[in-house]
Write a protein that holds these residues in place. Structure first.
Motif, PDB file in Angstrom:
ATOM      1  N   LEU A 162       0.841  -1.207   0.000  1.00 51.09           N
ATOM      2  CA  LEU A 162       0.000   0.000   0.000  1.00 51.09           C
ATOM      3  C   LEU A 162       0.874   1.254   0.000  1.00 51.09           C
ATOM      4  CD1 LEU A 162      -2.763   1.496   0.502  1.00 51.09           C
ATOM      5  CD2 LEU A 162      -2.450   1.006   2.928  1.00 51.09           C
ATOM      6  N   PHE A 163       0.647   2.116  -0.985  1.00 45.19           N
ATOM      7  CA  PHE A 163       1.394   3.379  -1.122  1.00 45.19           C
ATOM      8  C   PHE A 163       0.515   4.553  -0.736  1.00 45.19           C
ATOM      9  CE2 PHE A 163       5.388   2.403  -3.362  1.00 45.19           C
ATOM     10  CZ  PHE A 163       5.196   1.049  -3.550  1.00 45.19           C
ATOM     11  N   GLY A 164       0.994   5.378   0.203  1.00 46.27           N
ATOM     12  CA  GLY A 164       0.244   6.583   0.592  1.00 46.27           C
ATOM     13  C   GLY A 164      -0.600   6.295   1.811  1.00 46.27           C
ATOM     14  N   LEU A 165      -0.224   6.910   2.944  1.00 46.17           N
ATOM     15  CA  LEU A 165      -0.895   6.607   4.214  1.00 46.17           C
ATOM     16  C   LEU A 165      -1.478   7.873   4.829  1.00 46.17           C
ATOM     17  CD1 LEU A 165       2.005   4.289   5.416  1.00 46.17           C
ATOM     18  CD2 LEU A 165      -0.157   3.537   4.409  1.00 46.17           C
ATOM     19  N   GLY A 166      -2.167   8.625   3.999  1.00 42.23           N
ATOM     20  CA  GLY A 166      -2.816   9.845   4.472  1.00 42.23           C
ATOM     21  C   GLY A 166      -4.253   9.559   4.897  1.00 42.23           C
ATOM     22  N   ARG A 167      -5.118  10.560   4.711  1.00 34.99           N
ATOM     23  CA  ARG A 167      -6.525  10.458   5.109  1.00 34.99           C
ATOM     24  C   ARG A 167      -7.162   9.149   4.630  1.00 34.99           C
ATOM     25  NH1 ARG A 167     -10.440  15.078   3.089  1.00 34.99           N
ATOM     26  NH2 ARG A 167      -9.346  14.646   1.166  1.00 34.99           N
ATOM     27  N   ILE A 168      -7.061   8.904   3.327  1.00 33.44           N
ATOM     28  CA  ILE A 168      -7.763   7.728   2.792  1.00 33.44           C
ATOM     29  C   ILE A 168      -6.905   6.468   2.846  1.00 33.44           C
ATOM     30  CG2 ILE A 168      -7.227   8.003   0.318  1.00 33.44           C
ATOM     31  CD1 ILE A 168     -10.498   7.471   0.224  1.00 33.44           C
ATOM     32  N   GLY A 169      -5.587   6.646   2.820  1.00 34.87           N
ATOM     33  CA  GLY A 169      -4.684   5.491   2.860  1.00 34.87           C
ATOM     34  C   GLY A 169      -4.843   4.696   4.149  1.00 34.87           C
ATOM     35  N   ILE A 170      -5.018   5.398   5.253  1.00 38.80           N
ATOM     36  CA  ILE A 170      -5.183   4.716   6.551  1.00 38.80           C
ATOM     37  C   ILE A 170      -6.477   3.896   6.553  1.00 38.80           C
ATOM     38  CG2 ILE A 170      -5.558   5.105   9.035  1.00 38.80           C
ATOM     39  CD1 ILE A 170      -3.570   7.387   8.858  1.00 38.80           C
ATOM     40  N   MET A 171      -7.512   4.486   5.964  1.00 34.58           N
ATOM     41  CA  MET A 171      -8.784   3.741   5.877  1.00 34.58           C
ATOM     42  C   MET A 171      -8.615   2.481   5.015  1.00 34.58           C
ATOM     43  SD  MET A 171     -12.180   4.504   3.818  1.00 34.58           S
ATOM     44  CE  MET A 171     -11.288   3.848   2.441  1.00 34.58           C
ATOM     45  N   HIS A 172      -7.897   2.619   3.891  1.00 32.85           N
ATOM     46  CA  HIS A 172      -7.665   1.445   3.037  1.00 32.85           C
ATOM     47  C   HIS A 172      -6.853   0.399   3.799  1.00 32.85           C
ATOM     48  CE1 HIS A 172      -9.571   2.892  -0.555  1.00 32.85           C
ATOM     49  NE2 HIS A 172      -8.743   3.898  -0.751  1.00 32.85           N
ATOM     50  N   ALA A 173      -5.860   0.858   4.572  1.00 31.34           N
ATOM     51  CA  ALA A 173      -5.036  -0.087   5.347  1.00 31.34           C
ATOM     52  C   ALA A 173      -5.928  -0.898   6.294  1.00 31.34           C
ATOM     53  CB  ALA A 173      -3.968   0.671   6.138  1.00 31.34           C
ATOM     54  N   LYS A 174      -6.853  -0.213   6.950  1.00 28.96           N
ATOM     55  CA  LYS A 174      -7.782  -0.885   7.885  1.00 28.96           C
ATOM     56  C   LYS A 174      -8.602  -1.929   7.145  1.00 28.96           C
ATOM     57  CE  LYS A 174      -8.789   2.682  11.179  1.00 28.96           C
ATOM     58  NZ  LYS A 174      -9.514   3.913  11.257  1.00 28.96           N
ATOM     59  N   ASN A 175      -9.156  -1.544   5.993  1.00 32.25           N
ATOM     60  CA  ASN A 175     -10.018  -2.452   5.232  1.00 32.25           C
ATOM     61  C   ASN A 175      -9.252  -3.657   4.695  1.00 32.25           C
ATOM     62  OD1 ASN A 175     -12.320  -0.969   5.682  1.00 32.25           O
ATOM     63  ND2 ASN A 175     -12.202   0.163   3.765  1.00 32.25           N
ATOM     64  N   ILE A 176      -8.015  -3.407   4.255  1.00 33.43           N
ATOM     65  CA  ILE A 176      -7.201  -4.521   3.726  1.00 33.43           C
ATOM     66  C   ILE A 176      -6.904  -5.503   4.868  1.00 33.43           C
ATOM     67  CG2 ILE A 176      -4.969  -5.153   2.687  1.00 33.43           C
ATOM     68  CD1 ILE A 176      -5.081  -2.313   1.273  1.00 33.43           C
ATOM     69  N   LYS A 177      -6.586  -4.963   6.037  1.00 37.54           N
ATOM     70  CA  LYS A 177      -6.318  -5.825   7.206  1.00 37.54           C
ATOM     71  C   LYS A 177      -7.553  -6.636   7.589  1.00 37.54           C
ATOM     72  CE  LYS A 177      -3.041  -5.968   9.954  1.00 37.54           C
ATOM     73  NZ  LYS A 177      -1.890  -6.887   9.985  1.00 37.54           N
ATOM     74  N   LEU A 178      -8.713  -6.016   7.476  1.00 37.01           N
ATOM     75  CA  LEU A 178      -9.964  -6.674   7.884  1.00 37.01           C
ATOM     76  C   LEU A 178     -10.423  -7.743   6.889  1.00 37.01           C
ATOM     77  CD1 LEU A 178     -12.261  -3.727   9.066  1.00 37.01           C
ATOM     78  CD2 LEU A 178     -11.541  -5.695  10.437  1.00 37.01           C
ATOM     79  N   ASN A 179      -9.996  -7.611   5.630  1.00 36.73           N
ATOM     80  CA  ASN A 179     -10.500  -8.511   4.587  1.00 36.73           C
ATOM     81  C   ASN A 179      -9.647  -9.785   4.554  1.00 36.73           C
ATOM     82  OD1 ASN A 179     -11.077  -9.731   2.024  1.00 36.73           O
ATOM     83  ND2 ASN A 179     -11.972  -7.787   1.383  1.00 36.73           N
ATOM     84  N   PRO A 180     -10.276 -10.958   4.775  1.00 37.45           N
ATOM     85  CA  PRO A 180      -9.488 -12.198   4.863  1.00 37.45           C
ATOM     86  C   PRO A 180      -8.828 -12.608   3.548  1.00 37.45           C
ATOM     87  CG  PRO A 180     -11.848 -12.657   4.938  1.00 37.45           C
ATOM     88  CD  PRO A 180     -11.705 -11.164   4.990  1.00 37.45           C
ATOM     89  N   LYS A 181      -9.213 -11.956   2.461  1.00 37.01           N
ATOM     90  CA  LYS A 181      -8.642 -12.346   1.153  1.00 37.01           C
ATOM     91  C   LYS A 181      -7.301 -11.658   0.876  1.00 37.01           C
ATOM     92  CE  LYS A 181     -13.121 -13.179  -0.976  1.00 37.01           C
ATOM     93  NZ  LYS A 181     -14.104 -12.399  -0.204  1.00 37.01           N
ATOM     94  N   PHE A 182      -6.927 -10.702   1.728  1.00 38.92           N
ATOM     95  CA  PHE A 182      -5.694  -9.944   1.482  1.00 38.92           C
ATOM     96  C   PHE A 182      -4.728 -10.017   2.668  1.00 38.92           C
ATOM     97  CE2 PHE A 182      -9.025  -7.773  -0.992  1.00 38.92           C
ATOM     98  CZ  PHE A 182      -8.439  -7.751  -2.254  1.00 38.92           C
ATOM     99  N   ILE A 183      -3.448  -9.860   2.335  1.00 39.73           N
ATOM    100  CA  ILE A 183      -2.435  -9.680   3.381  1.00 39.73           C
ATOM    101  C   ILE A 183      -1.745  -8.344   3.114  1.00 39.73           C
ATOM    102  CG2 ILE A 183      -0.237 -10.530   4.333  1.00 39.73           C
ATOM    103  CD1 ILE A 183      -1.210 -13.371   3.398  1.00 39.73           C
ATOM    104  N   LEU A 184      -1.766  -7.475   4.109  1.00 41.37           N
ATOM    105  CA  LEU A 184      -1.089  -6.181   3.962  1.00 41.37           C
ATOM    106  C   LEU A 184       0.389  -6.412   4.282  1.00 41.37           C
ATOM    107  CD1 LEU A 184      -1.403  -3.128   3.399  1.00 41.37           C
ATOM    108  CD2 LEU A 184      -1.842  -2.812   5.837  1.00 41.37           C
ATOM    109  N   LYS A 185       1.170  -6.690   3.219  1.00 38.12           N
ATOM    110  CA  LYS A 185       2.580  -7.073   3.451  1.00 38.12           C
ATOM    111  C   LYS A 185       3.473  -5.858   3.679  1.00 38.12           C
ATOM    112  CE  LYS A 185       6.257 -10.075   1.864  1.00 38.12           C
ATOM    113  NZ  LYS A 185       6.746 -11.042   0.918  1.00 38.12           N
TER     114      LYS A 185
END
Ligand SMILES: NC(=O)c1ccc[n+]([C@@H]2O[C@H](COP(=O)([O-])OP(=O)(O)OC[C@H]3O[C@@H](n4cnc5c(N)ncnc54)[C@H](O)[C@@H]3O)[C@@H](O)[C@H]2O)c1
Length: 315
Positions: free
Chosen positions: A7-30
């Motif tokens: 994941l590139f970019g950890l601003g306002r929306i990036g943090i939200m995407h990070a949360k969703n990727i972590k929550l989704n069992p189909k993905f690993i936030l490497k």
């Protein structure tokens, strides 16, 4: 099969995407990466993932399937190119870029890699907005005649954000242009008229931007779309869509008082992520593509031309 994501970019929306990727069992936030090193380290700790010191590592790591781009707009095209060259599946936030030539040139450059790209037009995934599309396709309102979109932010973004946002049409209305195209389907937008003003907040003038705007679009078949925007709204985040046809009318309205996009479109961002998985695993065409990113910017550019010339622009 689980998909590794960088994941590139950890601003306002990036943090939200990070949360969703972590929550989704189909993905690993490497990996996570932000050019702001402190922020990158902090967020990597928060999400118990690896902080990239050198972003090249993500592109060279064969276990990384997806490059997820939620960094500032100017970084989108260079990251897309790099990801495509390295045969990665790509998610990119809107807008693709603020310059149409860069978008067209990038499209030509990456064509040989035939990359799979999903664009972050999250509103297409909102269940309430999407229900209108489904009803339209089922013929519930007959032939479509009018689309009316009201989109008002609760409060303006920061002065710094505004300085590099590309202006209200390229940053904010771009979502509404995309929704108009979504409901129109194969019927292209042909005419654009736009007007904008500043009444109560003078900071917009300093950055040559506008706080209040309206656009009228007309499609090839004659459907009229009216878009109402404001960068402030004392009632909260105001997101309403009405589609009107020969046999009826349907509304996707506000259900409660929403703070802002992360709250209002919470489910849409999660559904968008599921669609990214389908793109990655089955090659299923996502609801929003690179082409949709290009077309929405073309309409935004026409809106600026209309504002300047006070004329209807034919595209
Ligand atoms: N789909 C939506 O609903 C939605 C909502 C908000 C923002 N956006 C889009 O998402 C993008 C980010 O917006 P934001 O509001 O989070 O902005 P932001 O300014 O809060 O965050 C951007 C982050 O990108 C980082 N960054 C800059 N250059 C980078 C690089 N080369 N590599 C990695 N990180 C880099 C910055 O340090 C910052 O942390 C913009 O393109 C914006 O238009 C989309």
């Amino acid at each position: 099969m689980k998909m590794n994501v960088a994941l590139f970019g950890l601003g306002r929306i990036g943090i939200m995407h990070a949360k969703n990727i972590k929550l989704n069992p189909k993905f690993i936030l490497k990996y996570v990466y932000d050019i702001d090193k402190k922020r990158s380290l902090l967020i990597s700790k928060k999400f118990k993932t690896s902080n990239l010191i050198n972003p090249v590592k993500a592109f060279k790591d064969n276990s990384i399937k997806i490059i997820f781009i939620s960094s500032s707009t100017a970084t989108h095209i260079p990251l897309i190119k790099k990801a495509a060259e390295n045969k990665k599946i790509i998610f990119c936030e809107k807008p693709l870029d603020l310059n149409i030539n860069k978008i067209v040139n990038c499209k030509k450059e990456i064509k040989k890699y035939n990359p799979k790209i999903q664009l972050g037009f999250n509103r297409r995934y909102d269940p309430s907005h999407f229900a209108l599309k489904e009803s339209l396709l089922k013929g519930k309102i007959g032939i479509l005649e009018k689309i009316i979109i009201t989109s008002r932010d609760p409060a303006p973004p920061s002065y710094n954000y505004l300085k590099s946002s590309g202006g209200i049409f390229r940053d904010m209305t771009i979502h509404d242009f995309d929704m108009v195209r979504f409901y129109l389907g194969k019927d292209p937008v042909k005419e654009v008229f736009a007007t904008a003003t500043n009444i109560s907040n003078q900071k917009f003038k300093k950055v040559k931007d506008y706080e209040i705007a309206s656009c009228v679009l007309k499609s090839k078949s004659g459907v009229i779309a009216i878009i109402n925007n404001s960068r402030h709204c004392s009632l909260g985040y105001d997101q309403r869509i009405e589609i009107f046809g020969k046999k009826g009318m349907l509304i996707s309205g506000n259900k409660k008082k929403y703070n802002f996009f992360i709250d209002r479109y919470n489910l849409a961002y999660k559904l968008q992520l599921n669609d990214l998985y389908q793109l990655a695993i089955k090659g299923k065409k996502p609801r929003a593509t690179y082409y949709d990113g290009e077309m929405s910017l073309r309409i935004a550019n026409a809106a600026y031309k209309s504002l300047k010339t006070k004329k209807v622009i034919i595209i």
